[in-house]
Design a protein around this motif. Structure first.
Motif, PDB file in Angstrom:
ATOM      1  N   ARG A 238       0.840  -1.200   0.000  1.00  0.00           N
ATOM      2  CA  ARG A 238       0.000   0.000   0.000  1.00  0.00           C
ATOM      3  C   ARG A 238       0.874   1.249   0.000  1.00  0.00           C
ATOM      4  O   ARG A 238       0.623   2.217  -0.733  1.00  0.00           O
ATOM      5  CB  ARG A 238      -0.926   0.014   1.214  1.00  0.00           C
ATOM      6  CG  ARG A 238      -2.042  -0.989   1.191  1.00  0.00           C
ATOM      7  CD  ARG A 238      -3.140  -0.605   2.175  1.00  0.00           C
ATOM      8  NE  ARG A 238      -2.644  -0.451   3.533  1.00  0.00           N
ATOM      9  CZ  ARG A 238      -2.606  -1.422   4.444  1.00  0.00           C
ATOM     10  NH1 ARG A 238      -3.043  -2.629   4.135  1.00  0.00           N
ATOM     11  NH2 ARG A 238      -2.142  -1.178   5.658  1.00  0.00           N
ATOM     12  N   LEU A 239       1.889   1.222   0.840  1.00  0.00           N
ATOM     13  CA  LEU A 239       2.803   2.363   0.926  1.00  0.00           C
ATOM     14  C   LEU A 239       3.517   2.593  -0.407  1.00  0.00           C
ATOM     15  O   LEU A 239       3.628   3.734  -0.884  1.00  0.00           O
ATOM     16  CB  LEU A 239       3.822   2.111   2.037  1.00  0.00           C
ATOM     17  CG  LEU A 239       4.871   3.199   2.292  1.00  0.00           C
ATOM     18  CD1 LEU A 239       4.212   4.458   2.825  1.00  0.00           C
ATOM     19  CD2 LEU A 239       5.908   2.692   3.299  1.00  0.00           C
ATOM     20  N   LEU A 240       3.973   1.520  -1.024  1.00  0.00           N
ATOM     21  CA  LEU A 240       4.709   1.624  -2.289  1.00  0.00           C
ATOM     22  C   LEU A 240       3.819   2.113  -3.424  1.00  0.00           C
ATOM     23  O   LEU A 240       4.287   2.803  -4.342  1.00  0.00           O
ATOM     24  CB  LEU A 240       5.325   0.269  -2.638  1.00  0.00           C
ATOM     25  CG  LEU A 240       6.550  -0.110  -1.793  1.00  0.00           C
ATOM     26  CD1 LEU A 240       6.817  -1.615  -1.870  1.00  0.00           C
ATOM     27  CD2 LEU A 240       7.778   0.675  -2.247  1.00  0.00           C
ATOM     28  N   SER A 241       2.533   1.784  -3.360  1.00  0.00           N
ATOM     29  CA  SER A 241       1.618   2.231  -4.418  1.00  0.00           C
ATOM     30  C   SER A 241       1.428   3.741  -4.394  1.00  0.00           C
ATOM     31  O   SER A 241       1.014   4.337  -5.397  1.00  0.00           O
ATOM     32  CB  SER A 241       0.264   1.538  -4.263  1.00  0.00           C
ATOM     33  OG  SER A 241      -0.418   2.013  -3.105  1.00  0.00           O
ATOM     34  N   MET A 242       1.757   4.382  -3.267  1.00  0.00           N
ATOM     35  CA  MET A 242       1.616   5.829  -3.129  1.00  0.00           C
ATOM     36  C   MET A 242       2.965   6.541  -3.224  1.00  0.00           C
ATOM     37  O   MET A 242       3.040   7.745  -2.977  1.00  0.00           O
ATOM     38  CB  MET A 242       0.984   6.145  -1.758  1.00  0.00           C
ATOM     39  CG  MET A 242      -0.370   5.493  -1.526  1.00  0.00           C
ATOM     40  SD  MET A 242      -0.861   5.610   0.224  1.00  0.00           S
ATOM     41  CE  MET A 242      -0.726   7.371   0.490  1.00  0.00           C
ATOM     42  N   ARG A 243       3.999   5.821  -3.587  1.00  0.00           N
ATOM     43  CA  ARG A 243       5.351   6.370  -3.459  1.00  0.00           C
ATOM     44  C   ARG A 243       5.577   7.630  -4.292  1.00  0.00           C
ATOM     45  O   ARG A 243       6.304   8.540  -3.878  1.00  0.00           O
ATOM     46  CB  ARG A 243       6.377   5.299  -3.834  1.00  0.00           C
ATOM     47  CG  ARG A 243       7.792   5.675  -3.401  1.00  0.00           C
ATOM     48  CD  ARG A 243       8.778   4.612  -3.775  1.00  0.00           C
ATOM     49  NE  ARG A 243      10.116   4.949  -3.258  1.00  0.00           N
ATOM     50  CZ  ARG A 243      11.225   4.480  -3.750  1.00  0.00           C
ATOM     51  NH1 ARG A 243      11.205   3.643  -4.779  1.00  0.00           N
ATOM     52  NH2 ARG A 243      12.384   4.826  -3.227  1.00  0.00           N
ATOM     53  N   HIS A 244       4.961   7.709  -5.452  1.00  0.00           N
ATOM     54  CA  HIS A 244       5.183   8.878  -6.309  1.00  0.00           C
ATOM     55  C   HIS A 244       4.521  10.129  -5.724  1.00  0.00           C
ATOM     56  O   HIS A 244       4.975  11.246  -5.962  1.00  0.00           O
ATOM     57  CB  HIS A 244       4.652   8.607  -7.724  1.00  0.00           C
ATOM     58  CG  HIS A 244       5.423   7.528  -8.430  1.00  0.00           C
ATOM     59  ND1 HIS A 244       6.763   7.629  -8.715  1.00  0.00           N
ATOM     60  CD2 HIS A 244       5.027   6.317  -8.906  1.00  0.00           C
ATOM     61  CE1 HIS A 244       7.177   6.537  -9.341  1.00  0.00           C
ATOM     62  NE2 HIS A 244       6.129   5.719  -9.462  1.00  0.00           N
ATOM     63  N   HIS A 245       3.449   9.933  -4.953  1.00  0.00           N
ATOM     64  CA  HIS A 245       2.754  11.066  -4.333  1.00  0.00           C
ATOM     65  C   HIS A 245       3.249  11.325  -2.906  1.00  0.00           C
ATOM     66  O   HIS A 245       3.234  12.462  -2.439  1.00  0.00           O
ATOM     67  CB  HIS A 245       1.244  10.810  -4.306  1.00  0.00           C
ATOM     68  CG  HIS A 245       0.667  10.506  -5.648  1.00  0.00           C
ATOM     69  ND1 HIS A 245       0.554  11.453  -6.643  1.00  0.00           N
ATOM     70  CD2 HIS A 245       0.181   9.345  -6.174  1.00  0.00           C
ATOM     71  CE1 HIS A 245      -0.001  10.895  -7.722  1.00  0.00           C
ATOM     72  NE2 HIS A 245      -0.223   9.621  -7.454  1.00  0.00           N
ATOM     73  N   GLN A 246       3.681  10.247  -2.229  1.00  0.00           N
ATOM     74  CA  GLN A 246       4.180  10.363  -0.860  1.00  0.00           C
ATOM     75  C   GLN A 246       5.552   9.686  -0.783  1.00  0.00           C
ATOM     76  O   GLN A 246       5.669   8.532  -0.373  1.00  0.00           O
ATOM     77  CB  GLN A 246       3.202   9.693   0.124  1.00  0.00           C
ATOM     78  CG  GLN A 246       1.828  10.324   0.189  1.00  0.00           C
ATOM     79  CD  GLN A 246       1.891  11.724   0.780  1.00  0.00           C
ATOM     80  OE1 GLN A 246       2.753  12.035   1.589  1.00  0.00           O
ATOM     81  NE2 GLN A 246       0.983  12.591   0.353  1.00  0.00           N
ATOM     82  N   PRO A 247       6.608  10.381  -1.205  1.00  0.00           N
ATOM     83  CA  PRO A 247       7.933   9.749  -1.235  1.00  0.00           C
ATOM     84  C   PRO A 247       8.436   9.424   0.173  1.00  0.00           C
ATOM     85  O   PRO A 247       8.107  10.096   1.152  1.00  0.00           O
ATOM     86  CB  PRO A 247       8.811  10.815  -1.901  1.00  0.00           C
ATOM     87  CG  PRO A 247       8.103  12.107  -1.658  1.00  0.00           C
ATOM     88  CD  PRO A 247       6.640  11.787  -1.660  1.00  0.00           C
TER      89      PRO A 247
END
Length: 342
Positions: A238-247
């Motif tokens: 889940r965290l990795l799926s948001m990585r581009h928005h939440q580095p």
């Protein structure tokens, strides 16, 4: 001397009363250390063994402690958190050294595990390891207390009947280390809820370290996970799926099992733990040094924990006042947090 030696024989040879012999064999603080040593030496020479059955009839105690292990979600069929298995050896050795037998019982949370062990004379007191959701656990603890059961539990810092690690300190240690390496975007994977107070205390230590360093606490970088490899894997995805928005460039996992799942997720996404993303766990389970890369983690001292649990319970059985015991944590630095932000 003919026949089997008894306490009267030891008393005669030691020049003390029979009651003093009994106390000395129990390492009573009421007996001088030199007298204890003398009595125990004579007992060894006579190959004297305490008759536990006769002693329990006199004292109305079983000289047995009960250890209740509660089921935890695991990747195998054991349903026992490996952290508690590492503590079990220390508990067993300490019981033996104190002259107590240990009755180990595996309990399901749905069972009536708060039945009174003392009234059935199975054990003089209970050690509780593991509890799942703390909110569901509390009513059963209150029932134990109301029926006068002598118990001590491992868990979060919450009263005089508890032995625990300093989880908040450990959370600060892990996060301070990542900050010292230069990381500013640090995620936390683990529960941040009162339902799981140990994980929550680690989260609070993480939050304190960030704020003390002048860094912002980003709630989007916290993802819930119970302490299993699968939960860590799912939360990290889940965290990795948001990585581009939440580095982020570092992850503090609330347990070593969570950290294992985190590292698997990172590798599945083509990232190298310790190079692309720093990872720190919590517990220092025996396998932590053998992961790839070896896991940096916060060590809980299971030897001291086991000794403290047994000592605290015996003190309660003897009627001595009990106090909460908090054991310091230690950061074990390995290769999984070796990266610096790019």
């Amino acid at each position: 001397m003919k026949g089997k030696a008894n306490s009267i024989d030891i008393a005669h040879l030691a020049g003390v009363s029979q009651s003093t012999v009994s106390r000395a064999l129990r390492n009573s603080p009421l007996v001088k250390p030199e007298t204890i040593a003398k009595v125990q030496q004579i007992a060894r020479e006579l190959n004297y063994k305490v008759d536990k059955h006769a002693s329990s009839l006199r004292t109305q105690q079983s000289t047995t402690l009960a250890l209740l292990l509660f089921e935890d979600p695991t990747s195998d069929d054991s349903l026992i958190n490996p952290f508690f298995l590492s503590m079990l050896g220390s508990i067993t050795r300490t019981c033996a050294a104190k002259g107590y037998d240990l009755l180990v019982s595996f309990q399901q949370m749905s069972n009536n595990w708060h039945a009174d062990y003392e009234d059935s004379h199975k054990a003089d007191g209970i050690i509780l390891l593991g509890y799942g959701d703390d909110v569901d656990y509390q009513p059963k603890l209150k029932q134990l207390a109301s029926q006068g059961t002598r118990y001590v539990r491992w868990g979060a810092q919450s009263g005089s009947l508890c032995v625990s690690s300093d989880n908040r300190q450990g959370g600060r240690q892990a996060t301070d280390h990542l900050i010292a390496l230069g990381h500013q975007h640090i995620a936390f994977i683990g529960s941040a809820s009162h339902h799981y107070p140990e994980l929550f205390a680690r989260y609070q230590g993480y939050a304190e370290a960030l704020l003390n360093a002048g860094l912002s606490l980003n709630p989007k970088l916290q993802h819930d996970a119970i302490t299993t490899e699968q939960a860590g894997f799912i939360a990290a995805n889940r965290l990795l799926s948001m990585r581009h928005h939440q580095p982020f460039n570092a992850i503090f996992a609330g347990s070593d099992l969570i950290a294992i799942g985190v590292m698997q997720a990172l590798q599945r996404h083509g990232l190298t733990p310790g190079k692309d993303v720093a990872v720190v766990g919590f517990d220092d389970l025996p396998f932590a040094r053998f992961t790839s890369p070896p896991l940096t983690t916060v060590r809980q001292n299971t030897q001291l924990a086991g000794e403290a649990l047994v000592d605290s319970l015996i003190n309660r059985i003897k009627g001595d006042p009990s106090t909460a015991i908090t054991i310091a944590t230690e950061l074990m630095v390995r290769q999984s947090c070796g990266s610096r932000p790019t």
